[in-house]
Structure formats: C-alpha cells, structure tokens
Design a protein around this motif. Structure first.
Motif, PDB file in Angstrom:
ATOM      1  N   LYS A  65       0.930  -1.153  -0.010  1.00 61.31           N
ATOM      2  CA  LYS A  65      -0.116   0.250  -0.002  1.00 61.31           C
ATOM      3  C   LYS A  65       0.815   1.174   0.048  1.00 61.31           C
ATOM      4  CE  LYS A  65      -3.764  -0.681   2.456  1.00 61.31           C
ATOM      5  NZ  LYS A  65      -4.406  -1.164   3.526  1.00 61.31           N
ATOM      6  N   GLY A  66       0.424   2.314  -0.848  1.00 60.72           N
ATOM      7  CA  GLY A  66       1.130   3.497  -1.095  1.00 60.72           C
ATOM      8  C   GLY A  66       2.590   3.423  -1.824  1.00 60.72           C
ATOM      9  N   ARG A  67       2.876   2.202  -2.306  1.00 56.09           N
ATOM     10  CA  ARG A  67       4.147   2.118  -3.358  1.00 56.09           C
ATOM     11  C   ARG A  67       3.438   1.320  -4.343  1.00 56.09           C
ATOM     12  NH1 ARG A  67       7.809  -1.962  -2.195  1.00 56.09           N
ATOM     13  NH2 ARG A  67       6.383  -3.091  -1.081  1.00 56.09           N
ATOM     14  N   PHE A  68       2.574   0.514  -4.592  1.00 53.03           N
ATOM     15  CA  PHE A  68       1.943  -0.101  -5.972  1.00 53.03           C
ATOM     16  C   PHE A  68       0.769   0.455  -6.066  1.00 53.03           C
ATOM     17  CE2 PHE A  68       4.246  -4.717  -5.420  1.00 53.03           C
ATOM     18  CZ  PHE A  68       5.601  -3.951  -5.427  1.00 53.03           C
ATOM     19  N   THR A  69       0.346   0.669  -7.481  1.00 50.45           N
ATOM     20  CA  THR A  69      -0.999   1.060  -8.028  1.00 50.45           C
ATOM     21  C   THR A  69      -1.453  -0.003  -9.110  1.00 50.45           C
ATOM     22  OG1 THR A  69      -0.329   3.402  -7.656  1.00 50.45           O
ATOM     23  CG2 THR A  69      -2.074   2.870  -8.970  1.00 50.45           C
ATOM     24  N   ILE A  70      -2.444  -0.370  -8.975  1.00 48.60           N
ATOM     25  CA  ILE A  70      -3.288  -1.131  -9.916  1.00 48.60           C
ATOM     26  C   ILE A  70      -4.218  -0.516 -10.750  1.00 48.60           C
ATOM     27  CG2 ILE A  70      -4.894  -1.914  -8.167  1.00 48.60           C
ATOM     28  CD1 ILE A  70      -5.092  -4.769  -9.586  1.00 48.60           C
TER      29      ILE A  70
END
Length: 126
Positions: A65-70
């Motif tokens: 959370k906060g590092r990856f974006t789907i």
C-alpha cells in the motif's frame, strides 16, 4: 476460456520502479474483476492488489500500500501494476488473475479467481 499474459518483469535495484502488464484475451474483459498475486521462492502465493470491473474500486495488501498501483484499460484488455520504491522483499513471481461474472466488486482470495497467467519474475537487488 480466458488467456492472460504477463510482461514487464525484470531485475531492478532497491528503490526502483517497474510496471507490469497483463494482456487478456476475449471480448468481455470489462466484466472481469482482476488481481495481482505473487509467490516468492519457498513461500505461498500471496495477494498483492485487486480491481473491480470498471476500475473505480481497488484494494491492496498492507505490504504494498502506498507503493504499488493497480489499474486497467478496458479498451486495451490490459491490467497494470505500477510498482515504485521496490524492496528486496518484493522479489517474487507475479501473476495476474481474472474472475468472470464478478459484479462490481474486487476479490482478494486466490481461490476466487478463475484464470491465471503464467507469471513474470521480479527481482529486486539490495
């Protein structure tokens, strides 16, 4: 039958970024909930992120959370995972998965998904 093909994996230094893609076959990609999972060597497959059919609802594992974006582009039948601030513990084979007849929901359990890609290796060096 739905075919999923991941790409974009590779070797990156800690702190770097990668973007994974998952190309899906079929005319009804817009109706699938989609997810990303990963499996590190010697460990069980774990949930990373999921997105509903429209793309307006997402969910992430605490570890990313906060590092990856789907995200998804239904016009291109493609799912993405933007990975920033990568850490050595992110090293794993990453899989995309599709759930048909999903409704407007996201899903986090691997056994809820119907189709899987072959995976793409992500290696983060320290």
């Amino acid at each position: 039958q739905v075919q999923l093909v991941e790409s974009g994996g590779g070797l990156v230094q800690a702190g770097g970024s990668l973007r994974l893609s998952c190309a899906a076959s079929g005319r009804t990609f817009y109706s699938y909930a989609m997810g990303w999972f990963r499996q590190a060597l010697g460990k069980e497959r774990e949930f990373v992120a999921s997105i509903n059919w429209i793309g307006d609802s997402t969910y992430y594992a605490d570890s990313v959370k906060g590092r990856f974006t789907i995200s998804r582009d239904n016009a291109k039948n493609t799912l993405y995972l933007q990975m920033n601030s990568l850490k050595p513990e992110d090293t794993a084979v990453y899989y995309c998965a599709a759930k048909i007849y999903s409704g407007p929901y996201y899903y986090t359990a691997a056994d809820e998904y119907d189709y899987w890609g072959q995976g793409t290796q992500v290696t983060v060096s320290s």
